[in-house]
Design an enzyme around this catalytic site. Structure first.
Site, PDB file in Angstrom:
ATOM      1  CD  GLU A 175      -5.308  10.378 -22.406  1.00 35.14           C
ATOM      2  OE1 GLU A 175      -4.796  11.145 -21.577  1.00 35.14           O
ATOM      3  OE2 GLU A 175      -6.269   9.626 -22.136  1.00 35.14           O
ATOM      4  CD  GLU A 305      -5.526   5.280 -21.826  1.00 36.47           C
ATOM      5  OE1 GLU A 305      -5.932   5.969 -20.858  1.00 36.47           O
ATOM      6  OE2 GLU A 305      -4.414   5.453 -22.371  1.00 36.47           O
TER       7      GLU A 305
HETATM    8  O1  AHR Z   1      -4.782   4.987 -17.575  1.00 36.24           O
HETATM    9  C1  AHR Z   1      -4.193   6.055 -16.919  1.00 36.24           C
HETATM   10  C2  AHR Z   1      -3.946   7.259 -17.834  1.00 36.24           C
HETATM   11  O2  AHR Z   1      -5.155   7.764 -18.281  1.00 36.24           O
HETATM   12  C3  AHR Z   1      -3.189   6.986 -19.105  1.00 36.24           C
HETATM   13  O3  AHR Z   1      -1.813   6.946 -18.916  1.00 36.24           O
HETATM   14  C4  AHR Z   1      -3.569   8.151 -19.960  1.00 36.24           C
HETATM   15  O4  AHR Z   1      -3.518   7.853 -21.328  1.00 36.24           O
HETATM   16  C5  AHR Z   1      -4.964   8.486 -19.480  1.00 36.24           C
HETATM   17  O5  AHR Z   1      -5.118   9.831 -19.213  1.00 36.24           O
END
Ligand code: AHR
Length: 502
Positions: A175, A305
């Site tokens: 990110e 994610e």
């Molecule tokens: O999964 C929680 C957070 O969500 C992670 O650290 C980040 O990459 C995303 O914003």
């Protein structure tokens, strides 16, 4: 009237192989995801092997977890790998700035992570620090992990591991348009080129795949990332390459997340399902951009994610992202698996956020107690789809409606497993009505059929330490007449049929 849904399975037009990495996990240094959830330390009374909980390892083995992404998340861009090697008593304690300001003792570091994934039989997806790290630090870490005959390789041997490690995936930041940067696409591309050029895998047994950061469905600062990165990739020099682009997409209804994890009503259920189904369009849009620059699919999509992100459990540290997990989450998992598999030509990996005690976890722990969540059972039921070959299916999904929300009533997907059997996964999204299915398998002759279903009479049913099997898979009856299979599934349920063919 419950008119049976006809699912036509068309063999002979086999689709792509469903990459097992679609069923990957994500374990960040966040809350009790690592400390307490995986790591209790060798001195703990909780049964463990070199500090890693035995109960958790046994449960995870059942899921055949293909890879674990670590150490973050946002934490990755504040993590300095040297803090986590060497004698545990001499390791630096840091503050976990991203997650609740918790002390980070670094007792779970590189060697402990690889010990953990070896115990569960999984592979490594390392997220390297781009935000606060240097190119040299990243280059040194991968050399430390994979080289033979260098000073860093010798240091690894002194720390207990003479053999090089296998690193399957190497994420170049996380990110980076947000917590891992923040960079504009062009600023990140400058970093990406440097990190990708100078970070080398020396273990010739493994083709480490380098993964660039891509967009999040929700964060406006990430828009434009796919186009910019793929354009840079198409015009790259010989010095660098990537094999993956990361996409993030949570089901959370905005930020801060306010959706309750339990005690929700039918409308709230439907809203969440509607949002999760948006994964399909998000992938399709990014796939279309990638197809323009990379028609031969040299760069995979890794949705590294995904999952439901609800309001935190009352009384817990909001920075620990702890939430309950209900039958709704099992449905969310199944629908997302199906979407990833439908995009299997380009989607070669995905990681649930997160593995233990954080967000849509598959396992919850508290001290010595452990419970498997409905999402765990969804992962377990889908194991046969790992590395299976997708088979085209067609069916009329029908409609389930509440107020102004219109959703498909059912979902279905089929694949030929590595064992030669046909697997069909059926989801009944409708929380009010059973659904009957007919599968005329004209091209096969059926030897036997077995089925497993995950159903709970309440959509917000959960498993607790006191009632760990409240939501658990059960065998389901099927009827076979000639070449036709009939099955009726419960409302708000997911089912996997295993068809043994002659
Ligand atoms: O999964 C929680 C957070 O969500 C992670 O650290 C980040 O990459 C995303 O914003």
């Amino acid at each position: 009237k419950n008119t049976p849904v006809k699912v036509i399975i068309s063999p002979g037009q086999d689709g792509p192989v469903i990459n097992r990495h679609i069923f990957g996990h994500f374990a960040e240094h966040l809350g009790t995801g690592i400390y307490g959830g995986i790591w209790v330390g060798p001195e703990s009374d909780i049964p463990n092997t070199r500090g890693i909980r035995n109960d958790v390892v046994e449960a995870l083995k059942e899921l055949k977890v293909p890879n674990v992404r670590w150490p973050g998340g946002c934490f990755a861009d504040q993590y300095h790998w040297r803090d986590g090697i060497g004698h545990p008593a001499e390791r630096n304690t840091r503050i976990n700035v991203s997650w609740g300001g918790a002390p980070e003792p670094n007792t779970f570091g590189t060697h402990e992570f690889f010990d953990f994934i070896n115990q569960i039989g999984s592979e490594a997806f390392i997220s390297a620090n781009v935000g606060s790290g240097t190119v040299q630090e990243s280059a040194d870490w991968l050399e430390y992990l994979t080289a033979t005959g260098s000073t860093l390789a010798e240091e690894r041997a002194i720390n207990g591991h003479p053999e090089p490690y296998d690193v399957e995936f190497w994420g170049i930041g996380n990110e980076v348009w947000g917590c891992g940067g923040p960079f504009t696409p062009q600023e990140y591309i400058t970093e990406l080129k440097k990190f990708a050029t100078f970070t080398t895998n020396y273990n010739t047994d493994v083709n480490t795949k380098f993964v660039a950061v891509g967009p999040d469905s929700f964060d406006e600062f990430s828009f434009g990332y796919t186009e910019a990165i793929m354009e840079a990739w198409a015009n790259r020099t010989w010095t660098w390459n990537i094999q993956g682009l990361s996409l993030h997409n949570y089901t959370r209804g905005g930020y801060p997340p306010e959706i309750p994890a339990t005690d929700f009503n039918e409308k709230q259920y439907a809203e969440v399902i509607q949002e999760t189904l948006g994964m399909d369009e998000f992938i399709a849009e990014n796939r279309a951009i990638m197809d323009k620059y990379d028609p031969d699919t040299e760069v995979s999509i890794l949705v590294d994610e995904w999952g439901a992100w609800y309001a935190p459990t009352e009384g817990t540290n909001p920075g620990f992202l702890q939430q309950q997990n209900s039958q709704r989450d099992a449905i969310i998992a199944a629908l997302n698996f199906n979407i990833f598999m439908r995009h299997a030509e380009r989607v070669h990996g995905a990681n649930i956020a997160q593995m233990i005690n954080v967000l849509q976890a598959v396992i919850l722990t508290e001290d010595e107690k452990m419970v498997l969540t409905p999402t765990y059972h969804a992962f377990r039921m889908y194991v046969p789809f790992q590395d299976a070959t997708r088979i085209p299916v067609s069916f009329d999904a029908g409609q389930y409606q509440i107020d102004d929300i219109e959703l498909p009533r059912v979902d279905a997907i089929a694949a030929k497993g590595k064992d030669g059997r046909i697997y069909v996964a059926i989801t009944n999204i409708d929380p009010n009505n059973k659904a009957s299915f007919e599968l005329p398998l004209e091209d096969y002759s059926i030897k036997s059929v077995e089925g497993e279903t995950l159903y709970a009479s309440e959509i917000d049913a959960i498993n607790t330490f006191e009632k760990p099997d409240n939501v658990a898979p059960e065998k389901i009856d099927t009827k076979v007449s000639g070449n036709k299979i009939s099955v009726t599934v419960q409302p708000q349920s997911l089912t996997v049929l295993e068809i043994n063919i002659k």
